[in-house]
Design an enzyme around this catalytic site. Structure first.
Site, PDB file in Angstrom:
ATOM      1  N   SER A   5       0.820  -1.214   0.000  1.00 57.54           N
ATOM      2  CA  SER A   5       0.000   0.000   0.000  1.00 57.54           C
ATOM      3  C   SER A   5       0.856   1.267   0.000  1.00 57.54           C
ATOM      4  CB  SER A   5      -0.916   0.029   1.223  1.00 57.54           C
ATOM      5  OG  SER A   5      -1.811  -1.051   1.235  1.00 57.54           O
ATOM      6  N   GLY A  41      -2.613   3.749  -4.674  1.00 58.40           N
ATOM      7  CA  GLY A  41      -3.184   4.428  -5.825  1.00 58.40           C
ATOM      8  C   GLY A  41      -4.536   5.060  -5.559  1.00 58.40           C
ATOM      9  N   CYS A  99      -9.506  -1.749   2.852  1.00 59.81           N
ATOM     10  CA  CYS A  99      -8.761  -0.553   2.453  1.00 59.81           C
ATOM     11  C   CYS A  99      -9.102  -0.157   1.009  1.00 59.81           C
ATOM     12  CB  CYS A  99      -7.269  -0.772   2.668  1.00 59.81           C
ATOM     13  SG  CYS A  99      -6.330   0.783   2.684  1.00 59.81           S
ATOM     14  N   GLN A 122     -12.788   1.207  -0.839  1.00 62.63           N
ATOM     15  CA  GLN A 122     -13.004   2.311  -1.769  1.00 62.63           C
ATOM     16  C   GLN A 122     -13.618   1.817  -3.079  1.00 62.63           C
ATOM     17  OE1 GLN A 122      -9.025   3.915  -2.042  1.00 62.63           O
ATOM     18  NE2 GLN A 122      -8.936   4.235   0.171  1.00 62.63           N
ATOM     19  N   ASN A 171      -3.661   2.849   6.508  1.00 64.23           N
ATOM     20  CA  ASN A 171      -2.811   3.481   5.501  1.00 64.23           C
ATOM     21  C   ASN A 171      -3.668   3.787   4.289  1.00 64.23           C
ATOM     22  OD1 ASN A 171      -0.779   4.435   3.861  1.00 64.23           O
ATOM     23  ND2 ASN A 171      -0.316   2.405   3.058  1.00 64.23           N
ATOM     24  N   GLY A 182      -4.980   7.288   1.731  1.00 60.77           N
ATOM     25  CA  GLY A 182      -5.028   8.707   1.411  1.00 60.77           C
ATOM     26  C   GLY A 182      -6.314   9.113   0.736  1.00 60.77           C
ATOM     27  N   HIS A 199      -7.070  -1.686   8.373  1.00 59.35           N
ATOM     28  CA  HIS A 199      -6.408  -2.970   8.176  1.00 59.35           C
ATOM     29  C   HIS A 199      -6.660  -3.887   9.374  1.00 59.35           C
ATOM     30  CE1 HIS A 199      -3.450  -1.888   4.791  1.00 59.35           C
ATOM     31  NE2 HIS A 199      -4.271  -0.867   4.927  1.00 59.35           N
ATOM     32  N   GLU A 255      -6.081  -6.984   9.662  1.00 54.93           N
ATOM     33  CA  GLU A 255      -5.001  -7.965   9.879  1.00 54.93           C
ATOM     34  C   GLU A 255      -3.934  -7.386  10.794  1.00 54.93           C
ATOM     35  OE1 GLU A 255      -3.534  -5.263   6.908  1.00 54.93           O
ATOM     36  OE2 GLU A 255      -5.435  -6.316   7.090  1.00 54.93           O
TER      37      GLU A 255
END
Length: 374
Positions: free
Chosen positions: A42, A226, A252, A256, A294, A296, A344, A346
């Site tokens: 990521s 990305g 994550c 999206q 993590n 953006g 996340h 995990e």
């Protein structure tokens, strides 16, 4: 030299490989877990600053890697440990950075950089060391500003597996899960296998018909780097399989993409959520979880009401949201077997508050199989 897009400069010492690297400057707040961060796909395309001042004291090992290599574009620390002191360590952090060609910088006030990014937002950056440190100030800044913007980037092809492979279920087998590898972490695959799934890991170019031929019990979209707005093919693939009544879980980037598949938009956060101490509310239980993040980008969906999917998938609720800024952290479909979370669960290196979501996924798949049999 660490050079930010707005012209701010921080002078330090070369760390890891020497040379030049460009990427998006982001900060990670964990006091531990730097190895998992470095090897998390990521973080591809990003220069990661660790806010904890002392990094590297536990060294590096092969057991805790989240992928086969270091993915960060660059690494910035305040004080690298001069001594490795852990019985599990096989190498030092700086040796792995150098061997992986990762250009880093040490001896800078990473908390000052973090405060700057916290105010100004994540931005393009570059690290220049060795011969590149001698470049002129304006030349370095021009190189940084000419670098790629994270908006509009599709990085899945860079981080995805080139070939399909399978991890057998552990314990009682409940079925198989097709994992679209958009930058998946090793711990995610292990947790799925431990829930009784044969884990079929697929390249990001896999088509809906190819997945259908595998006849999986469920579909999983992984984390990854990305801009979700640049992944139209993965969105259409997900829509197709949701219409074929395949149970779905996304993490994550997978959250999206589910949001886009349902008809919601996505947007870029000012500085993102990163690190291992984000408070998230699970609305189904009222429990606050401390979680690892993590990302953006985020999904633009209403958190205070159940809404209708614009793509015809029925009712959708925001299942989790961040208590710092009310950013959507999870989606739950009420009329189809699909849900996702932005963080996340995990959480290699911890915390493990959200690990139950893998059990929730297993229960969803079993319930769906029972309904089909009836």
């Amino acid at each position: 030299m660490l050079v930010l897009e707005d012209g701010t400069r921080f002078e330090g010492h070369g760390y890891g490989a020497l040379g030049r690297t460009l990427g998006e400057a982001v900060f990670a707040t964990g006091m531990t877990g730097y190895q998992e961060t470095l090897t998390d796909p990521s973080y591809a395309g990003q220069i990661v600053l660790m806010t904890a001042p002392h990094i590297g004291n536990t060294g590096m090992n092969d057991a805790d890697k989240e992928s086969g290599r270091i993915w960060v574009a660059g690494f910035a620390v305040r004080e690298p440990s001069r001594v490795v002191s852990n019985f599990r360590a096989q190498r030092s952090l700086d040796d792995d950075l150098a061997d992986g060609g990762v250009v880093g910088i040490s001896g800078i006030d990473t908390r000052a950089v973090t405060r700057h990014l916290r105010s100004a937002g994540a931005m393009k950056a570059g690290i220049f060391s060795g011969a590149d440190a001698a470049l002129g100030t304006l030349e370095q800044l021009d190189l940084v500003r000419a670098g790629a913007d994270m908006r509009g980037q599709n990085l899945s092809s860079i981080v995805s597996t080139p070939e399909q492979y399978t991890i057998p279920a552990r314990g009682e087998r409940v079925g198989s899960v097709a994992v679209l590898d958009l930058g998946v972490k090793t711990s995610t695959l292990n947790y799925l296998a431990e829930r009784g799934f044969d884990v079929i890991v697929l390249p990001e170019t896999t088509t809906a018909d190819q997945i259908t031929e595998l006849n999986p019990s469920a579909l999983f979209y992984s984390n990854g780097p990305g801009d979700p707005a640049a992944s139209d093919e993965h969105v259409e693939l997900l829509r197709t399989l949701l219409r074929r009544d395949v149970p779905y879980f996304g993490i994550c980037f997978g959250n999206q993409l589910l949001g886009r598949a349902l008809g919601y938009g996505t947007y870029k956060l000012p500085f993102g959520h990163r690190g291992i101490n984000q408070p998230v509310l699970d609305r189904s239980t009222g429990r606050v979880e401390i979680t690892a993040h993590n990302h953006g980008f985020a999904v633009d969906a209403p958190i205070d009401e159940i809404s209708e999917s614009a793509e015809g998938f029925g009712r959708v609720e925001v299942s989790h949201y961040d208590l710092n800024d009310n950013v959507v952290e999870g989606l739950n479909c009420l009329d189809i077997p699909a849900f996702s979370v932005q963080y996340h669960p995990e959480s290699a290196a911890g915390p493990h508050d959200a690990n139950y979501l893998f059990d929730r996924f297993r229960d969803l798949v079993l319930a769906h199989a029972t309904k089909d049999n009836d």
